[in-house]
Design a protein around this motif. Structure first.
Motif, short mmCIF file in Angstrom:
data_model
loop_
_atom_site.label_atom_id
_atom_site.label_comp_id
_atom_site.label_asym_id
_atom_site.label_seq_id
_atom_site.Cartn_x
_atom_site.Cartn_y
_atom_site.Cartn_z
N GLY A 64 -1.95 8.08 11.89
CA GLY A 64 -2.16 8.20 13.33
C GLY A 64 -3.57 7.94 13.76
N GLU A 65 -4.53 8.01 12.82
CA GLU A 65 -5.93 7.74 13.14
C GLU A 65 -6.38 6.33 12.73
N LEU A 66 -5.51 5.59 12.03
CA LEU A 66 -5.91 4.25 11.57
C LEU A 66 -5.69 3.17 12.62
N SER A 67 -4.97 3.51 13.68
CA SER A 67 -4.88 2.69 14.89
C SER A 67 -3.95 1.48 14.79
N THR A 68 -3.98 0.72 13.69
CA THR A 68 -3.20 -0.51 13.62
C THR A 68 -2.35 -0.55 12.35
N TYR A 69 -1.28 -1.32 12.43
CA TYR A 69 -0.46 -1.52 11.24
C TYR A 69 -1.22 -2.28 10.16
N ASP A 70 -2.08 -3.20 10.58
CA ASP A 70 -2.89 -3.92 9.58
C ASP A 70 -3.74 -2.93 8.78
N ASN A 71 -4.31 -1.94 9.46
CA ASN A 71 -5.11 -0.94 8.75
C ASN A 71 -4.25 -0.10 7.79
N ILE A 72 -3.02 0.20 8.19
CA ILE A 72 -2.14 0.97 7.30
C ILE A 72 -1.82 0.15 6.06
N ARG A 73 -1.56 -1.14 6.23
CA ARG A 73 -1.31 -1.99 5.05
C ARG A 73 -2.54 -2.03 4.16
N ARG A 74 -3.72 -2.20 4.75
CA ARG A 74 -4.95 -2.25 3.94
C ARG A 74 -5.18 -0.94 3.21
N ALA A 75 -4.97 0.18 3.90
CA ALA A 75 -5.16 1.49 3.27
C ALA A 75 -4.17 1.69 2.12
N SER A 76 -2.95 1.21 2.30
CA SER A 76 -1.94 1.34 1.26
C SER A 76 -2.39 0.61 -0.01
N TRP A 77 -2.84 -0.62 0.14
CA TRP A 77 -3.29 -1.37 -1.03
C TRP A 77 -4.56 -0.77 -1.62
N LEU A 78 -5.45 -0.32 -0.78
CA LEU A 78 -6.68 0.31 -1.28
C LEU A 78 -6.35 1.54 -2.11
N GLY A 79 -5.46 2.39 -1.60
CA GLY A 79 -5.09 3.59 -2.33
C GLY A 79 -4.42 3.27 -3.66
N MET A 80 -3.55 2.27 -3.66
CA MET A 80 -2.83 1.93 -4.88
C MET A 80 -3.75 1.31 -5.93
N ILE A 81 -4.64 0.45 -5.49
CA ILE A 81 -5.60 -0.16 -6.42
C ILE A 81 -6.47 0.92 -7.06
N ALA A 82 -6.82 1.94 -6.28
CA ALA A 82 -7.70 3.01 -6.77
C ALA A 82 -6.98 3.98 -7.70
N GLY A 83 -5.65 3.90 -7.79
CA GLY A 83 -4.94 4.74 -8.74
C GLY A 83 -4.05 5.80 -8.16
N ALA A 84 -3.72 5.73 -6.87
CA ALA A 84 -2.82 6.72 -6.28
C ALA A 84 -1.47 6.69 -6.98
N ASP A 85 -0.91 7.87 -7.23
CA ASP A 85 0.46 7.97 -7.72
C ASP A 85 1.45 7.95 -6.57
N PHE A 86 1.01 8.42 -5.41
CA PHE A 86 1.76 8.38 -4.16
C PHE A 86 0.82 7.95 -3.05
N ILE A 87 1.36 7.27 -2.05
CA ILE A 87 0.63 7.08 -0.80
C ILE A 87 1.40 7.86 0.27
N LYS A 88 0.66 8.54 1.12
CA LYS A 88 1.23 9.52 2.05
C LYS A 88 0.76 9.22 3.46
N THR A 89 1.66 9.31 4.42
CA THR A 89 1.34 8.91 5.78
C THR A 89 0.27 9.78 6.43
N SER A 90 0.43 11.11 6.31
CA SER A 90 -0.33 11.95 7.23
C SER A 90 -0.43 13.39 6.77
N THR A 91 -1.28 14.13 7.46
CA THR A 91 -1.48 15.54 7.14
C THR A 91 -0.51 16.44 7.89
#
Length: 329
Positions: A205-232
């Protein structure tokens, strides 16, 4: 949909560190920015239309009963309030183990999610059941703390027995384009988590755009996330069918590229059985059946379980018991 493995099943078929496949992309902030901004742009209209269309799918009664049990088994039963007490957390743990005390065939939930200081209490409440204990960390929910403080938060949770760690990214750094800082912080938290599985929260909800959500998803996965999670669950906009669909596309594409499977956890705002079933359809139609178990898909929720239990009893007995049938969280 496949049978649901127990919550204590092996975490992953692959132990490869995905960062090894992206050494060039993570060499500098410039390189990481080039990679993330080189991802295909998101067609917002098409994404929302696809999510809406999948949400209209109807399922038969037998499939609905299975979907309700599957959804129960995927819940991270959560309490993250300043007023949490050992008694409340203990009761929540008991509910996770036996969601419906009148029907011991009801699946247990995947996990109980609490603050680090409540991990030991939660562990005692679910001992021997296979229910995991997850803990938020890294100065949840805002993440506004120095890295040393965040890592101490993580170590406190793990030392107390947390099986899973839910961290928040530095949204300010991400939105400022300082992707390498976010990447390095996730890597550090991953190391501090030890054997605990790491869920990386984006606060979509704070990332503003779908493009940012896609980028964050790939960033998290590259860094080693076991899960990616939408929100708090602590902001106005949390999990939606569209942002969850986008993240499911990301984990599907990431596995195709790296062979590493990453889970998805929508959290906040999912309150009814109807909503939960819609999300399961998203999983099945987007990522596929491999994600239809609690090793790879979770619901971050509390009130959702109550509605699932009421709908489960209605299917079994033909009667709707109402809210008095379930415990009040």
């Amino acid at each position: 949909m496949p049978n649901t493995p127990p919550a204590d099943a092996p975490a992953s078929p692959a132990s490869t560190d995905p960062a090894a496949s992206f050494t060039d992309a993570t060499a500098s902030n410039h390189a990481l920015r080039a990679f993330l901004h080189g991802l295909p742009g998101v067609d917002a209209v098409g994404l929302e239309a696809r999510a809406a269309a999948l949400g209209t799918r109807s399922i038969k009664t037998s499939a609905k009963a299975y979907a309700i049990d599957l959804a129960i088994s995927m819940i991270d039963l959560t309490t993250l309030e300043g007023a949490d007490t050992p008694g409340k957390v203990g009761s929540l743990g008991a509910k996770a183990v036996h969601p419906d005390p009148t029907d011991r065939e009801t699946p247990r939930t995947a996990a109980v999610c609490v603050y680090p200081d409540m991990v030991a209490t939660a562990k005692e409440a679910v001992a021997g059941s296979g229910v995991k204990v997850a803990s938020v960390a890294t100065a949840f929910p805002a993440g506004r703390a120095a890295l040393g403080v965040k890592l101490a938060d993580v170590r406190d949770a793990v030392d107390a027995g947390a099986d899973e760690v839910d961290m928040v990214i530095d949204r300010g750094a991400f939105l400022a384009g300082n992707y390498l800082k976010v990447y390095e912080e996730i890597r550090a938290v991953k190391e501090a988590s030890g054997d605990a599985r790491l869920k990386v929260i984006f606060e979509t909800g704070e990332l503003s755009t779908y493009d940012n959500i896609r980028r964050a998803s790939w960033l998290g996965m590259i860094a080693g996330a076991d899960f990616i999670k939408t929100s708090t669950g602590k902001v106005g906009v949390n999990a939606t069918p569209a942002n969850t669909l986008l993240m499911l596309q990301a984990v599907r594409d990431f596995r195709e590229r790296t062979g590493v499977q990453v889970g998805v956890k929508p959290a906040g705002g999912i309150r009814t059985s109807k909503d939960a079933v819609k999300f399961l359809v998203l999983v099945n139609e987007t990522a596929g059946e491999d994600w239809l178990d609690n090793r790879w898909f979770r619901f971050g929720a509390s009130s959702l379980l109550n509605d699932l239990l009421m709908q489960r009893q209605k299917l079994a007995t033909g009667r709707y018991s109402g809210p008095d049938y379930v415990t009040v969280d």
